[in-house]
Design an enzyme around this catalytic site. Sequence first.
Site, PDB file in Angstrom:
ATOM      1  N   TYR A 174     -36.683  36.144  81.962  1.00 29.62           N
ATOM      2  CA  TYR A 174     -37.292  36.728  83.926  1.00 29.62           C
ATOM      3  C   TYR A 174     -37.863  37.879  84.420  1.00 29.62           C
ATOM      4  O   TYR A 174     -38.914  38.260  83.891  1.00 29.62           O
ATOM      5  CB  TYR A 174     -36.903  35.236  84.637  1.00 29.62           C
ATOM      6  CG  TYR A 174     -38.189  35.429  85.789  1.00 29.62           C
ATOM      7  CD1 TYR A 174     -39.348  34.625  85.799  1.00 29.62           C
ATOM      8  CD2 TYR A 174     -37.526  35.978  86.979  1.00 29.62           C
ATOM      9  CE1 TYR A 174     -39.704  34.752  86.901  1.00 29.62           C
ATOM     10  CE2 TYR A 174     -38.661  36.229  87.987  1.00 29.62           C
ATOM     11  CZ  TYR A 174     -39.458  35.182  88.431  1.00 29.62           C
ATOM     12  OH  TYR A 174     -40.956  35.340  88.909  1.00 29.62           O
TER      13      TYR A 174
HETATM   14  P1  NAD Z   1     -45.835  27.690  91.063  1.00 27.66           P
HETATM   15  O1  NAD Z   1     -45.193  27.481  89.757  1.00 27.66           O
HETATM   16  O2  NAD Z   1     -45.625  27.157  92.872  1.00 27.66           O
HETATM   17  O3  NAD Z   1     -47.365  28.123  90.581  1.00 27.66           O
HETATM   18  C1  NAD Z   1     -47.391  28.069  88.684  1.00 27.66           C
HETATM   19  C2  NAD Z   1     -49.346  27.790  88.936  1.00 27.66           C
HETATM   20  O4  NAD Z   1     -49.228  28.539  87.885  1.00 27.66           O
HETATM   21  C3  NAD Z   1     -49.635  26.572  89.589  1.00 27.66           C
HETATM   22  O5  NAD Z   1     -50.624  26.464  90.111  1.00 27.66           O
HETATM   23  C4  NAD Z   1     -49.327  26.312  87.801  1.00 27.66           C
HETATM   24  O6  NAD Z   1     -50.420  25.404  87.685  1.00 27.66           O
HETATM   25  C5  NAD Z   1     -50.578  27.211  87.023  1.00 27.66           C
HETATM   26  N1  NAD Z   1     -49.929  27.787  85.444  1.00 27.66           N
HETATM   27  C6  NAD Z   1     -48.868  27.452  84.794  1.00 27.66           C
HETATM   28  N2  NAD Z   1     -49.476  28.270  83.502  1.00 27.66           N
HETATM   29  C7  NAD Z   1     -50.632  27.815  83.546  1.00 27.66           C
HETATM   30  C8  NAD Z   1     -51.121  27.884  82.686  1.00 27.66           C
HETATM   31  N3  NAD Z   1     -51.048  27.489  81.302  1.00 27.66           N
HETATM   32  N4  NAD Z   1     -52.590  27.712  82.598  1.00 27.66           N
HETATM   33  C9  NAD Z   1     -53.756  27.493  84.176  1.00 27.66           C
HETATM   34  N5  NAD Z   1     -52.529  27.386  84.848  1.00 27.66           N
HETATM   35  C10 NAD Z   1     -51.208  27.799  84.249  1.00 27.66           C
HETATM   36  O7  NAD Z   1     -44.906  29.359  90.757  1.00 27.66           O
HETATM   37  P2  NAD Z   1     -44.925  29.964  92.174  1.00 27.66           P
HETATM   38  O8  NAD Z   1     -43.701  30.655  92.705  1.00 27.66           O
HETATM   39  O9  NAD Z   1     -46.679  30.454  93.024  1.00 27.66           O
HETATM   40  O10 NAD Z   1     -45.102  32.074  91.737  1.00 27.66           O
HETATM   41  C11 NAD Z   1     -46.129  32.358  91.264  1.00 27.66           C
HETATM   42  C12 NAD Z   1     -46.174  33.238  90.513  1.00 27.66           C
HETATM   43  O11 NAD Z   1     -45.325  35.106  91.492  1.00 27.66           O
HETATM   44  C13 NAD Z   1     -45.286  34.319  89.242  1.00 27.66           C
HETATM   45  O12 NAD Z   1     -45.459  35.070  88.816  1.00 27.66           O
HETATM   46  C14 NAD Z   1     -44.200  34.079  89.885  1.00 27.66           C
HETATM   47  O13 NAD Z   1     -42.682  34.758  88.986  1.00 27.66           O
HETATM   48  C15 NAD Z   1     -44.252  35.135  91.125  1.00 27.66           C
HETATM   49  N6  NAD Z   1     -43.013  34.849  91.841  1.00 27.66           N
HETATM   50  C16 NAD Z   1     -42.388  33.807  92.161  1.00 27.66           C
HETATM   51  C17 NAD Z   1     -41.616  33.808  92.925  1.00 27.66           C
HETATM   52  C18 NAD Z   1     -40.579  32.873  93.722  1.00 27.66           C
HETATM   53  O14 NAD Z   1     -38.930  32.317  93.801  1.00 27.66           O
HETATM   54  N7  NAD Z   1     -40.744  31.200  93.887  1.00 27.66           N
HETATM   55  C19 NAD Z   1     -40.404  35.518  93.225  1.00 27.66           C
HETATM   56  C20 NAD Z   1     -40.600  36.496  92.715  1.00 27.66           C
HETATM   57  C21 NAD Z   1     -42.228  36.207  91.998  1.00 27.66           C
END
Ligand code: NAD
Length: 242
Positions: A153
């Site tokens: 990651y």
């Molecule tokens: P989440 O799992 O809640 O949402 C991810 C979304 O992406 C979902 O709606 C899913 O349907 C969509 N998705 C996944 N694969 C797909 C595909 N192949 N085609 C179309 N849609 C697809 O995740 P989140 O926590 O909201 O993460 C969002 C971003 O934030 C990511 O880039 C993640 O790395 C980053 N992030 C998250 C955190 C955390 O702690 N949650 C921290 C830092 C950064």
Amino acid sequence: MSLPLQDKIAAVTGGASGIGLECVRHLIASGAIVYILDRDKAGMDKAHAELGERLHGIEVDLFRHASIQQAVDKILSSQGRLDIMFANAGAYVGGDAWEGDPDAWDRMLNLNINAALHSARCAMKPMMKQGSGDIIITSSVAGVVPVVAEPIYTASKHAIQAFTHTCRRQLAPHGVRVGAIQPGPVVTPLIDDWDPERRKAALEGGGMMQPSDVAEALIFMLTRRRGTTVRDLVLLPTGFDI
Ligand code: NAD
């Protein structure tokens, strides 16, 4: 009264859940017209029921660059412009590298790197033609600090940082701003893939942020005057030990 992002046209990848969905809510509250690009049709329908006519959902498979291009073409043909591309979708793989499942690595790397790059690329030429636009990519604190619990990651988010800041400099002369937002841990479905002990400790210890913390930061980045770019915005839970 005009809102800060009144009638701006925004695309949000991964906008059906977590950080993306909360950012969609904040974009709409700030006056934007928002297109979610996601594969979760039920999630997009639910968001539409909540947020109304200023929200559109386009079913997209972010693993296929042609699918992203088709979605952006659809936005351009109905709105004539694209002001904001929030390349946000991502997934998580943690754990010791030697235990890693190479297929799971590939899926995550494809989403966190390739899908973000293609989403940004599709927005570039239309924005350059307009002479304005914002491309914001969801990186992570793991994009700027090696997080030992999650080498793959971390590698994906370091790649995003490199892309963001090379493209930022390529696009600046064309009036297009490029920036990245780097949250620490946020309570979303993504952390279901964390090691259960780490997740429990973080949730119980209060060491987590909410999606609204990230959404407020996104709106801050987008509403700076055009001569100012927020290059990186690192958001951490207070006391986060990195
Ligand atoms: P989440 O799992 O809640 O949402 C991810 C979304 O992406 C979902 O709606 C899913 O349907 C969509 N998705 C996944 N694969 C797909 C595909 N192949 N085609 C179309 N849609 C697809 O995740 P989140 O926590 O909201 O993460 C969002 C971003 O934030 C990511 O880039 C993640 O790395 C980053 N992030 C998250 C955190 C955390 O702690 N949650 C921290 C830092 C950064």
